[in-house]
Design a protein around this motif. Structure first.
Motif, PDB file in Angstrom:
ATOM      1  N   GLN A 206       1.697  20.589   7.406  1.00 51.22           N
ATOM      2  CA  GLN A 206       1.153  21.153   8.864  1.00 51.22           C
ATOM      3  C   GLN A 206       0.947  20.867  10.221  1.00 51.22           C
ATOM      4  N   ARG A 207       1.381  19.864  10.706  1.00 55.51           N
ATOM      5  CA  ARG A 207       1.264  18.975  11.719  1.00 55.51           C
ATOM      6  C   ARG A 207       2.635  19.652  11.721  1.00 55.51           C
ATOM      7  N   THR A 208       4.060  19.800  11.237  1.00 55.12           N
ATOM      8  CA  THR A 208       5.132  20.934  11.616  1.00 55.12           C
ATOM      9  C   THR A 208       5.029  22.661  11.874  1.00 55.12           C
ATOM     10  N   LEU A 209       4.125  22.648  10.937  1.00 57.03           N
ATOM     11  CA  LEU A 209       3.553  24.534  11.322  1.00 57.03           C
ATOM     12  C   LEU A 209       2.451  24.208  12.404  1.00 57.03           C
ATOM     13  N   ARG A 210       2.045  23.706  12.947  1.00 54.99           N
ATOM     14  CA  ARG A 210       0.687  23.956  14.382  1.00 54.99           C
ATOM     15  C   ARG A 210       1.832  23.511  15.247  1.00 54.99           C
ATOM     16  N   TYR A 211       2.630  22.410  15.469  1.00 54.45           N
ATOM     17  CA  TYR A 211       4.125  22.272  16.387  1.00 54.45           C
ATOM     18  C   TYR A 211       4.697  23.475  16.535  1.00 54.45           C
ATOM     19  N   SER A 212       5.447  24.670  15.454  1.00 50.88           N
ATOM     20  CA  SER A 212       5.479  25.520  16.295  1.00 50.88           C
ATOM     21  C   SER A 212       4.860  26.453  16.763  1.00 50.88           C
ATOM     22  N   ARG A 213       3.732  27.093  16.324  1.00 54.57           N
ATOM     23  CA  ARG A 213       3.095  27.685  16.416  1.00 54.57           C
ATOM     24  C   ARG A 213       2.404  27.360  17.973  1.00 54.57           C
ATOM     25  N   LEU A 214       1.686  26.124  18.320  1.00 51.32           N
ATOM     26  CA  LEU A 214       1.264  25.776  20.345  1.00 51.32           C
ATOM     27  C   LEU A 214       2.469  25.857  20.717  1.00 51.32           C
ATOM     28  N   ILE A 215       3.601  25.251  20.624  1.00 50.06           N
ATOM     29  CA  ILE A 215       4.979  25.545  21.468  1.00 50.06           C
ATOM     30  C   ILE A 215       5.574  26.224  21.391  1.00 50.06           C
ATOM     31  N   ASN A 216       6.306  26.682  19.985  1.00 50.15           N
ATOM     32  CA  ASN A 216       7.490  27.616  19.954  1.00 50.15           C
ATOM     33  C   ASN A 216       7.426  29.228  19.042  1.00 50.15           C
ATOM     34  N   SER A 217       5.637  29.590  19.220  1.00 46.50           N
ATOM     35  CA  SER A 217       5.999  31.309  18.918  1.00 46.50           C
ATOM     36  C   SER A 217       5.656  31.935  20.182  1.00 46.50           C
ATOM     37  N   PRO A 218       6.302  32.823  19.528  1.00 48.94           N
ATOM     38  CA  PRO A 218       5.849  33.953  20.581  1.00 48.94           C
ATOM     39  C   PRO A 218       4.537  33.858  21.318  1.00 48.94           C
ATOM     40  N   GLY A 219       3.352  33.541  20.460  1.00 53.73           N
ATOM     41  CA  GLY A 219       1.998  33.439  21.230  1.00 53.73           C
ATOM     42  C   GLY A 219       1.932  32.400  21.557  1.00 53.73           C
TER      43      GLY A 219
ATOM     44  N   PRO B  37      -8.859  16.853  18.536  1.00 54.88           N
ATOM     45  CA  PRO B  37      -8.253  17.469  17.606  1.00 54.88           C
ATOM     46  C   PRO B  37      -6.803  17.770  17.715  1.00 54.88           C
ATOM     47  N   ALA B  38      -6.445  17.662  16.206  1.00 56.62           N
ATOM     48  CA  ALA B  38      -5.063  17.764  16.244  1.00 56.62           C
ATOM     49  C   ALA B  38      -3.734  17.724  17.808  1.00 56.62           C
ATOM     50  N   GLU B  39      -4.220  19.579  18.037  1.00 58.58           N
ATOM     51  CA  GLU B  39      -3.814  20.388  18.568  1.00 58.58           C
ATOM     52  C   GLU B  39      -3.528  19.148  20.167  1.00 58.58           C
ATOM     53  N   ALA B  40      -4.506  17.918  20.540  1.00 56.77           N
ATOM     54  CA  ALA B  40      -3.807  18.231  21.504  1.00 56.77           C
ATOM     55  C   ALA B  40      -3.047  16.393  21.514  1.00 56.77           C
ATOM     56  N   GLU B  41      -2.657  15.691  20.088  1.00 54.30           N
ATOM     57  CA  GLU B  41      -1.336  15.059  20.322  1.00 54.30           C
ATOM     58  C   GLU B  41      -0.264  16.241  20.765  1.00 54.30           C
ATOM     59  N   ILE B  42      -0.323  16.901  20.289  1.00 52.40           N
ATOM     60  CA  ILE B  42       0.991  17.731  20.131  1.00 52.40           C
ATOM     61  C   ILE B  42       1.154  18.001  21.691  1.00 52.40           C
ATOM     62  N   ILE B  43       0.219  18.416  22.580  1.00 54.77           N
ATOM     63  CA  ILE B  43       0.401  19.510  23.854  1.00 54.77           C
ATOM     64  C   ILE B  43      -0.035  17.689  24.999  1.00 54.77           C
ATOM     65  N   ASP B  44      -0.859  17.619  25.231  1.00 55.98           N
ATOM     66  CA  ASP B  44      -0.530  15.945  25.828  1.00 55.98           C
ATOM     67  C   ASP B  44       0.506  15.726  26.587  1.00 55.98           C
ATOM     68  N   PRO B  45       1.572  16.072  25.630  1.00 56.65           N
ATOM     69  CA  PRO B  45       2.576  14.765  26.354  1.00 56.65           C
ATOM     70  C   PRO B  45       3.533  16.003  26.965  1.00 56.65           C
ATOM     71  N   PHE B  46       2.978  16.976  26.985  1.00 58.71           N
ATOM     72  CA  PHE B  46       3.869  17.949  28.018  1.00 58.71           C
ATOM     73  C   PHE B  46       3.296  17.747  29.556  1.00 58.71           C
ATOM     74  N   GLY B  47       2.486  16.789  29.758  1.00 61.74           N
ATOM     75  CA  GLY B  47       1.796  17.098  31.134  1.00 61.74           C
ATOM     76  C   GLY B  47       2.324  15.588  31.646  1.00 61.74           C
ATOM     77  N   GLY B  48       2.910  14.872  30.852  1.00 66.20           N
ATOM     78  CA  GLY B  48       3.914  13.464  30.816  1.00 66.20           C
ATOM     79  C   GLY B  48       4.364  13.537  32.604  1.00 66.20           C
ATOM     80  N   SER B  49       4.400  12.568  33.118  1.00 62.13           N
ATOM     81  CA  SER B  49       5.135  12.487  34.368  1.00 62.13           C
ATOM     82  C   SER B  49       6.192  12.455  34.974  1.00 62.13           C
ATOM     83  N   TYR B  50       7.380  12.331  35.789  1.00 60.04           N
ATOM     84  CA  TYR B  50       8.926  11.812  35.864  1.00 60.04           C
ATOM     85  C   TYR B  50       8.895  10.428  35.362  1.00 60.04           C
ATOM     86  N   ASP B  51       8.464   9.454  35.388  1.00 57.97           N
ATOM     87  CA  ASP B  51       8.790   8.390  35.320  1.00 57.97           C
ATOM     88  C   ASP B  51       8.453   8.820  33.858  1.00 57.97           C
ATOM     89  N   PHE B  52       7.727   9.448  32.370  1.00 56.76           N
ATOM     90  CA  PHE B  52       7.083   8.932  31.229  1.00 56.76           C
ATOM     91  C   PHE B  52       8.779  10.091  30.819  1.00 56.76           C
TER      92      PHE B  52
END
Ligand code: FE2
Length: 437
Positions: free
Chosen positions: A355-368, A240-255
């Motif tokens: 749509q991707r920009t809005l999805r990013y904002s909802r998933l990462i930057n919004s109050p929810g 799902p498109a959401e995975a593309e956005i959230i997945d990198p937040f679990g990147g390693s220290y090296d990443f």
């Protein structure tokens, strides 16, 4: 009593900062006067006020201001949102349209350039020595107002460097956000934003955006869940498109180290460059076609390979060129800050990009959001300790002494505290300047 420069300088060491700079009311007051009152502050985008008379209310250094498009000249004015009569705030609406602004207290009215239009019952001022045309009775303009590619900034002070010089190298970040549009322009999506109160000093929020040591820890619950979900997907299934956005937040220290961090003049800086947490985002063929047609293959590749993450425009905003969003800081008190999260449409680009920009904002930057509340919890914890005095010094030693010099900038590994140390260099420069005023 105003703190002396000597006392202020003792609070900021090369690789640590005293916790009182996040909790002391007097320091906050001086910051509003010397930093927020003497630099260029991001106000908004010109597309928020498209038509003559359109306005948007915000604050600069906690003072209410109004960005309004002039009905006569079509230029954008930034006015103090205060009546020239007795100082009442003129409008408390977030945005609207008006040919004439009217103070709700005694009915004084103002034109869109801030000049006084009329004061009721004018005969009462006859022979009183009061000159109603005097500029003090207007809604005064801020000291300086300017814009760069549609992004409007203003300064309370008149004697500031030009906006172009203030932004310096950071202009490339704004350029890249605009150049990602086949038409070379962006516009806000809607007339409002995600806006929520953070229970912390403004600096804690700004510093966190150059803190690449926290995502793999603070955001682990969300990124682990996404990585588990992805590992369970049947082979060949498109995630799902959401995975593309959230997945990198679990990147390693090296990443994150490889993303790098760059410190610029005036406290500005950015993470990433060629590589960021969204540099791997899917590129839609119809978007590439539109970009290729507009710019040619080589220039298109240059634009799309430019990937800065969380560029800091010190002190008032952070910009993500690759995902077309800006977060804006509006300090309220020493321990509370409103954060606005704005999203932008690339003119001439397919709807999928928006749509991707809005999805990013909802998933990462919004109050929810699935990530933002993690940060909020961390801000709450560190602000509480700074406020109750249970910690004396905030440490900034990550990769200290290992910065690489490049022209007018410094670079370091992504998990370095360089970006934060650089913000404190600017903090000291501003705070020192203030005393001689
Ligand atoms: Fe975070």
């Amino acid at each position: 009593m105003t703190l002396s420069i000597e006392k202020i300088e003792k609070l900021v060491e090369p690789a640590r900062v005293h916790s009182s700079v996040y909790a002391d009311e007097e320091i906050f007051r001086l910051e509003m006067e010397r930093i927020w009152g003497r630099s260029w502050i991001y106000i908004g985008h010109e597309s928020q006020v498209r038509k003559p008379g359109d306005y948007y209310s915000t604050t600069v250094a906690t003072l209410p201001v109004l960005m309004i498009r002039d009905t006569k000249t079509d230029q954008i004015n930034v006015l103090h949102n205060r009546c020239g009569h007795r100082g009442a705030i003129v409008t408390q609406k977030q945005c609207g349209t008006a040919e004439i602004l009217r103070c709700p207290y005694h009915g004084w009215t103002y034109r869109t350039d801030g000049s006084l239009h009329a004061a009721p019952h004018p005969g009462a001022y006859k022979d009183t020595g009061m000159n109603i045309k005097d500029a003090q009775y207007s809604m005064r303009s801020l000291g300086r107002v300017d814009q760069y590619r549609g992004f409007v900034f203003a300064s309370l002070a008149e004697d500031v460097v030009d906006l172009s010089d203030f932004l310096g190298e950071l202009k490339h970040t704004i350029d890249n956000m605009c150049d990602r549009s086949p038409e070379g322009e962006v516009e806000v999506t809607g007339l409002n934003c995600h806006r929520f109160l953070h229970p912390c000093n403004w600096k804690f929020f700004l510093e966190n955006l150059h803190d690449a040591m926290h995502p793999m820890c603070a955001h682990a619950a969300t990124s682990d869940a996404v990585q588990n979900y992805l590992s369970d997907l049947p082979e060949g299934t498109k995630p799902p498109a959401e995975a593309e956005i959230i997945d990198p937040f679990g990147g390693s220290y090296d990443f994150f180290d490889k993303m790098g961090v760059t410190a610029l003049e005036n406290g500005h800086g950015y993470m990433g460059g060629k590589k960021s947490i969204f540099s791997h985002f899917e590129m839609y063929p119809e978007y590439l076609d539109a970009m290729r047609e507009a710019y040619g293959e080589e220039r298109m590749q240059d634009i799309l390979s430019f990937n800065r993450h969380n560029a800091c425009c010190y002190p008032s905003s952070t910009i993500r060129d690759g995902i077309q969003s800006i977060r804006v800081l509006r300090p309220q008190t020493v321990n509370s800050t409103i954060i606005e999260s704005w999203t932008f449409r690339l003119k001439g680009a397919p709807e999928k990009l928006l749509q991707r920009t809005l999805r990013y904002s909802r998933l990462i930057n919004s109050p929810g959001s699935m990530v933002g509340p993690d940060d909020l919890d961390c801000y709450y914890r560190i602000q509480e300790s700074a406020s109750n005095g249970s910690i004396d010094w905030i440490d900034l030693h990550r990769y200290f002494g290992q910065d690489q010099s490049e022209a007018s900038s410094l670079t370091a590994m992504g998990t370095s505290d360089l970006g934060i140390r650089n913000q404190y260099q600017a903090w000291l420069d501003y705070m020192r300047q203030g005393e001689s005023q």
